[in-house]
Scaffold this motif. Structure first.
Motif, PDB file in Angstrom:
ATOM      1  N   GLN A   1       0.844  -1.192   0.000  1.00  0.00           N
ATOM      2  CA  GLN A   1       0.000   0.000   0.000  1.00  0.00           C
ATOM      3  C   GLN A   1       0.884   1.248   0.000  1.00  0.00           C
ATOM      4  O   GLN A   1       1.765   1.380   0.851  1.00  0.00           O
ATOM      5  N   PRO A   2       0.657   2.173  -0.925  1.00  0.00           N
ATOM      6  CA  PRO A   2       1.421   3.416  -0.914  1.00  0.00           C
ATOM      7  C   PRO A   2       0.967   4.292   0.253  1.00  0.00           C
ATOM      8  O   PRO A   2      -0.134   4.105   0.782  1.00  0.00           O
ATOM      9  N   PRO A   3       1.796   5.244   0.668  1.00  0.00           N
ATOM     10  CA  PRO A   3       1.390   6.147   1.749  1.00  0.00           C
ATOM     11  C   PRO A   3       0.139   6.920   1.350  1.00  0.00           C
ATOM     12  O   PRO A   3      -0.041   7.293   0.192  1.00  0.00           O
ATOM     13  N   LYS A   4      -0.738   7.171   2.311  1.00  0.00           N
ATOM     14  CA  LYS A   4      -1.979   7.887   2.028  1.00  0.00           C
ATOM     15  C   LYS A   4      -1.781   9.392   1.999  1.00  0.00           C
ATOM     16  O   LYS A   4      -2.538  10.110   1.387  1.00  0.00           O
ATOM     17  N   GLY A   5      -0.806   9.874   2.705  1.00  0.00           N
ATOM     18  CA  GLY A   5      -0.550  11.310   2.733  1.00  0.00           C
ATOM     19  C   GLY A   5       0.917  11.549   3.044  1.00  0.00           C
ATOM     20  O   GLY A   5       1.658  10.623   3.390  1.00  0.00           O
TER      21      GLY A   5
ATOM     22  N   ASP B   1       2.374  10.221   6.267  1.00  0.00           N
ATOM     23  CA  ASP B   1       2.501   8.771   6.391  1.00  0.00           C
ATOM     24  C   ASP B   1       3.732   8.230   5.663  1.00  0.00           C
ATOM     25  O   ASP B   1       4.045   7.055   5.786  1.00  0.00           O
ATOM     26  N   ASP B   2       4.397   9.075   4.905  1.00  0.00           N
ATOM     27  CA  ASP B   2       5.535   8.650   4.097  1.00  0.00           C
ATOM     28  C   ASP B   2       6.833   8.866   4.878  1.00  0.00           C
ATOM     29  O   ASP B   2       7.232  10.007   5.133  1.00  0.00           O
TER      30      ASP B   2
END
Length: 103
Positions: free
Chosen positions: A80-84, A87-88
């Protein structure tokens, strides 16, 4: 006017069923091979579509599958890629570095 709406609804139902058969993996179809389901839906549109939804469609939700490069290609959930930005972890490290003036 009602006839046009009914015709459009039947066409939409038929197209949905046809695309659903086409996009369903071969190993998940039930009762008939995928090719036969496509033929049934094309040759007998309304009845074939109803039969597909009742008898041929996979039961339960489809889980996304990816092949893992390790252990012989076992299926695994996609990363799952970061949502914002908060979150990265890479973004947070870069932000901290810029705040310190190391840029």
């Amino acid at each position: 006017m009602a006839g046009v709406l009914i015709s459009l609804a039947v066409l939409a139902f038929w197209l949905y069923s046809l695309f659903d058969v086409i996009t369903t993996p071969e190993e998940e179809t039930r009762n008939l091979p995928k090719v036969l389901w496509v033929l049934v839906i094309v040759l007998v549109p309304i009845i074939g579509s109803v039969f597909w939804l009742m008898l041929g469609r996979p039961q339960g939700p489809r889980a996304p599958r990816m092949r893992s490069p390790r252990l012989g290609g076992e299926p695994q959930a996609p990363a799952q890629p970061p949502k914002g930005p908060d979150d990265d972890p890479d973004f947070l490290k870069d932000l901290e570095r810029r705040m310190r003036g190391e840029d």
